[in-house]
Scaffold this active site. Sequence first.
Site, PDB file in Angstrom:
ATOM      1  N   HIS A 189      67.968  25.275  30.150  1.00  0.00           N
ATOM      2  CA  HIS A 189      67.411  24.115  29.438  1.00  0.00           C
ATOM      3  C   HIS A 189      66.506  23.283  30.365  1.00  0.00           C
ATOM      4  O   HIS A 189      66.785  22.107  30.633  1.00  0.00           O
ATOM      5  CB  HIS A 189      68.534  23.255  28.852  1.00  0.00           C
ATOM      6  CG  HIS A 189      68.062  22.392  27.722  1.00  0.00           C
ATOM      7  ND1 HIS A 189      68.859  22.052  26.662  1.00  0.00           N
ATOM      8  CD2 HIS A 189      66.859  21.794  27.471  1.00  0.00           C
ATOM      9  CE1 HIS A 189      68.186  21.273  25.830  1.00  0.00           C
ATOM     10  NE2 HIS A 189      66.963  21.115  26.300  1.00  0.00           N
ATOM     11  N   ARG A 194      66.364  24.266  20.126  1.00  0.00           N
ATOM     12  CA  ARG A 194      67.786  23.973  20.341  1.00  0.00           C
ATOM     13  C   ARG A 194      68.561  25.235  20.008  1.00  0.00           C
ATOM     14  O   ARG A 194      68.207  25.979  19.079  1.00  0.00           O
ATOM     15  CB  ARG A 194      68.275  22.842  19.422  1.00  0.00           C
ATOM     16  CG  ARG A 194      67.799  21.459  19.786  1.00  0.00           C
ATOM     17  CD  ARG A 194      68.476  20.906  21.052  1.00  0.00           C
ATOM     18  NE  ARG A 194      68.071  19.552  21.341  1.00  0.00           N
ATOM     19  CZ  ARG A 194      67.076  19.208  22.169  1.00  0.00           C
ATOM     20  NH1 ARG A 194      66.387  20.144  22.805  1.00  0.00           N
ATOM     21  NH2 ARG A 194      66.785  17.929  22.382  1.00  0.00           N
ATOM     22  N   GLU A 215      76.033  24.698  26.035  1.00  0.00           N
ATOM     23  CA  GLU A 215      75.354  24.493  27.318  1.00  0.00           C
ATOM     24  C   GLU A 215      76.252  23.671  28.229  1.00  0.00           C
ATOM     25  O   GLU A 215      76.869  22.722  27.754  1.00  0.00           O
ATOM     26  CB  GLU A 215      74.019  23.767  27.104  1.00  0.00           C
ATOM     27  CG  GLU A 215      73.034  24.598  26.287  1.00  0.00           C
ATOM     28  CD  GLU A 215      71.679  23.911  26.055  1.00  0.00           C
ATOM     29  OE1 GLU A 215      71.464  22.827  26.626  1.00  0.00           O
ATOM     30  OE2 GLU A 215      70.861  24.469  25.328  1.00  0.00           O
TER      31      GLU A 215
HETATM   32  P1  NAP Z   1      57.536  17.589  16.263  1.00  0.00           P
HETATM   33  O1  NAP Z   1      56.170  17.184  16.711  1.00  0.00           O
HETATM   34  O2  NAP Z   1      58.250  16.714  15.300  1.00  0.00           O
HETATM   35  O3  NAP Z   1      57.413  19.077  15.669  1.00  0.00           O
HETATM   36  C1  NAP Z   1      58.410  19.710  14.954  1.00  0.00           C
HETATM   37  C2  NAP Z   1      57.765  20.529  13.839  1.00  0.00           C
HETATM   38  O4  NAP Z   1      58.800  21.261  13.167  1.00  0.00           O
HETATM   39  C3  NAP Z   1      57.047  19.681  12.823  1.00  0.00           C
HETATM   40  O5  NAP Z   1      55.705  20.068  12.774  1.00  0.00           O
HETATM   41  C4  NAP Z   1      57.771  19.970  11.498  1.00  0.00           C
HETATM   42  O6  NAP Z   1      56.785  20.146  10.476  1.00  0.00           O
HETATM   43  C5  NAP Z   1      58.505  21.286  11.777  1.00  0.00           C
HETATM   44  N1  NAP Z   1      59.757  21.373  11.024  1.00  0.00           N
HETATM   45  C6  NAP Z   1      60.752  20.467  10.945  1.00  0.00           C
HETATM   46  N2  NAP Z   1      61.735  20.898  10.139  1.00  0.00           N
HETATM   47  C7  NAP Z   1      61.339  22.113   9.690  1.00  0.00           C
HETATM   48  C8  NAP Z   1      61.925  23.055   8.799  1.00  0.00           C
HETATM   49  N3  NAP Z   1      63.088  22.821   8.195  1.00  0.00           N
HETATM   50  N4  NAP Z   1      61.244  24.202   8.561  1.00  0.00           N
HETATM   51  C9  NAP Z   1      60.034  24.420   9.136  1.00  0.00           C
HETATM   52  N5  NAP Z   1      59.442  23.574   9.994  1.00  0.00           N
HETATM   53  C10 NAP Z   1      60.079  22.416  10.248  1.00  0.00           C
HETATM   54  O7  NAP Z   1      58.503  17.743  17.506  1.00  0.00           O
HETATM   55  P2  NAP Z   1      58.156  18.233  19.006  1.00  0.00           P
HETATM   56  O8  NAP Z   1      57.861  17.053  19.853  1.00  0.00           O
HETATM   57  O9  NAP Z   1      57.179  19.342  18.946  1.00  0.00           O
HETATM   58  O10 NAP Z   1      59.627  18.766  19.446  1.00  0.00           O
HETATM   59  C11 NAP Z   1      60.248  19.793  18.733  1.00  0.00           C
HETATM   60  C12 NAP Z   1      61.647  20.056  19.216  1.00  0.00           C
HETATM   61  O11 NAP Z   1      61.601  20.730  20.464  1.00  0.00           O
HETATM   62  C13 NAP Z   1      62.499  18.805  19.506  1.00  0.00           C
HETATM   63  O12 NAP Z   1      63.093  18.291  18.337  1.00  0.00           O
HETATM   64  C14 NAP Z   1      63.518  19.318  20.502  1.00  0.00           C
HETATM   65  O13 NAP Z   1      64.691  19.740  19.849  1.00  0.00           O
HETATM   66  C15 NAP Z   1      62.834  20.519  21.134  1.00  0.00           C
HETATM   67  N6  NAP Z   1      62.564  20.291  22.572  1.00  0.00           N
HETATM   68  C16 NAP Z   1      63.202  21.073  23.494  1.00  0.00           C
HETATM   69  C17 NAP Z   1      62.945  20.858  24.845  1.00  0.00           C
HETATM   70  C18 NAP Z   1      63.610  21.710  25.897  1.00  0.00           C
HETATM   71  O14 NAP Z   1      63.867  21.204  26.981  1.00  0.00           O
HETATM   72  N7  NAP Z   1      63.872  22.974  25.638  1.00  0.00           N
HETATM   73  C19 NAP Z   1      62.059  19.851  25.258  1.00  0.00           C
HETATM   74  C20 NAP Z   1      61.448  19.089  24.283  1.00  0.00           C
HETATM   75  C21 NAP Z   1      61.703  19.298  22.937  1.00  0.00           C
HETATM   76  P3  NAP Z   1      57.110  19.811   8.940  1.00  0.00           P
HETATM   77  O15 NAP Z   1      57.732  18.448   8.921  1.00  0.00           O
HETATM   78  O16 NAP Z   1      55.771  19.898   8.282  1.00  0.00           O
HETATM   79  O17 NAP Z   1      58.038  20.883   8.476  1.00  0.00           O
END
Ligand code: NAP
Length: 329
Positions: free
Chosen positions: A289, A241, A270
């Site tokens: 995006h 994001r 955006e």
């Molecule tokens: P996920 O499986 O929950 O992975 C997020 C990771 O970030 C977790 O492993 C978490 O591990 C870590 N994390 C969270 N807070 C943190 C912090 N403060 N410091 C360090 N690490 C942290 O989520 P995902 O499905 O991979 O998706 C991730 C993000 O990608 C979404 O939330 C979304 O915003 C973004 N996204 C963007 C698009 C796009 O179109 N560009 C598409 C899909 C998703 P820990 O809890 O161990 O810290």
Amino acid sequence: MSSKKTVIVYQRALKPALQERLERECHVLDFSQTTDLTRNSEFHKALSQAHGLIGSSVNLTPELLDQAPNLEVVSSISVGVDNYDIDYLSKRGIVLCHTPDVLTETTADTAFLLILASARRAVEMAEMVKKGEWTGGVAEPHFGVDVQGKKLGIVGMGRIGAAIARRGKFGFNMSVSYHNRSRHEDFERELCADWKALDDLLHDSDFVCVTVPLSDATRHMFGKREFELMGKDTIFVNIARGGVVDEPAMIEALKNNTIRAAGLDVFDVEPLPADSPLAHMDNVVALPHIGSATHETRYAMAELAVENALAVLKGEKPRAPYNWDALKR
Ligand code: NAP
């Protein structure tokens, strides 16, 4: 009067098969084509009847949702839930659902597209061809850098981060390190990945790829100091994001060659304003995006969002609730 529950579809139109599936069980109000939704009086009126909302990319504030006294479910067509006030929804007993997993591989593809395009300066070189400026052999001023064999640092090694790391490790022979708040030993084994403190990861990586959710803890996680830690050969990729980056600091870092380049799918504002420097810099690959924006994946996301909403409205546990444990029921 119909005994069907009312569901509002906003921002993203459903394909006919999904619309029909929803209409078989619910009274559907379609606001998918409405611009400036939060100011639309018809939408406000519809909220007063709504039991469910299906859509994405709109900041659904408590003030807005206070107008929906019957609301049981908000089913987001996204995995990120930064547009929602989760505490508010949980206190009201409203189930927030999202769409994890179905978009993981496609979003990881987009991240790798940004890694490759930034490293090989693909957009800049393609523009040169389009403008008729390819007039001789390409020499050193236009060379890129290798991706294969380099060091990939993932900040946020979850579903998408691990899928990017697999592409790097098994497709491009990259060494993988990651930073999360907690260690993930399964990924460490699978990907021979090292956990690193954030500063060490930024300092050591050739490519820094950000896949953390936007939260109070991650807002502006990357600022001047972090770009300085990365250094002049690093390529920064943000697929998470826009809010996780201090954008003016990133622009300065790119202008001053504090870092080599950036591949960006997400921005503070955006659509990216046309006068943003990020839209015009040679060392930036900027995408609108499109992380999950393929026909197949957007369909799968919408299908899961519909299934999530229908499950809640029938009193069942949905496949992908976000706030299930926090709900006041
Ligand atoms: P996920 O499986 O929950 O992975 C997020 C990771 O970030 C977790 O492993 C978490 O591990 C870590 N994390 C969270 N807070 C943190 C912090 N403060 N410091 C360090 N690490 C942290 O989520 P995902 O499905 O991979 O998706 C991730 C993000 O990608 C979404 O939330 C979304 O915003 C973004 N996204 C963007 C698009 C796009 O179109 N560009 C598409 C899909 C998703 P820990 O809890 O161990 O810290």
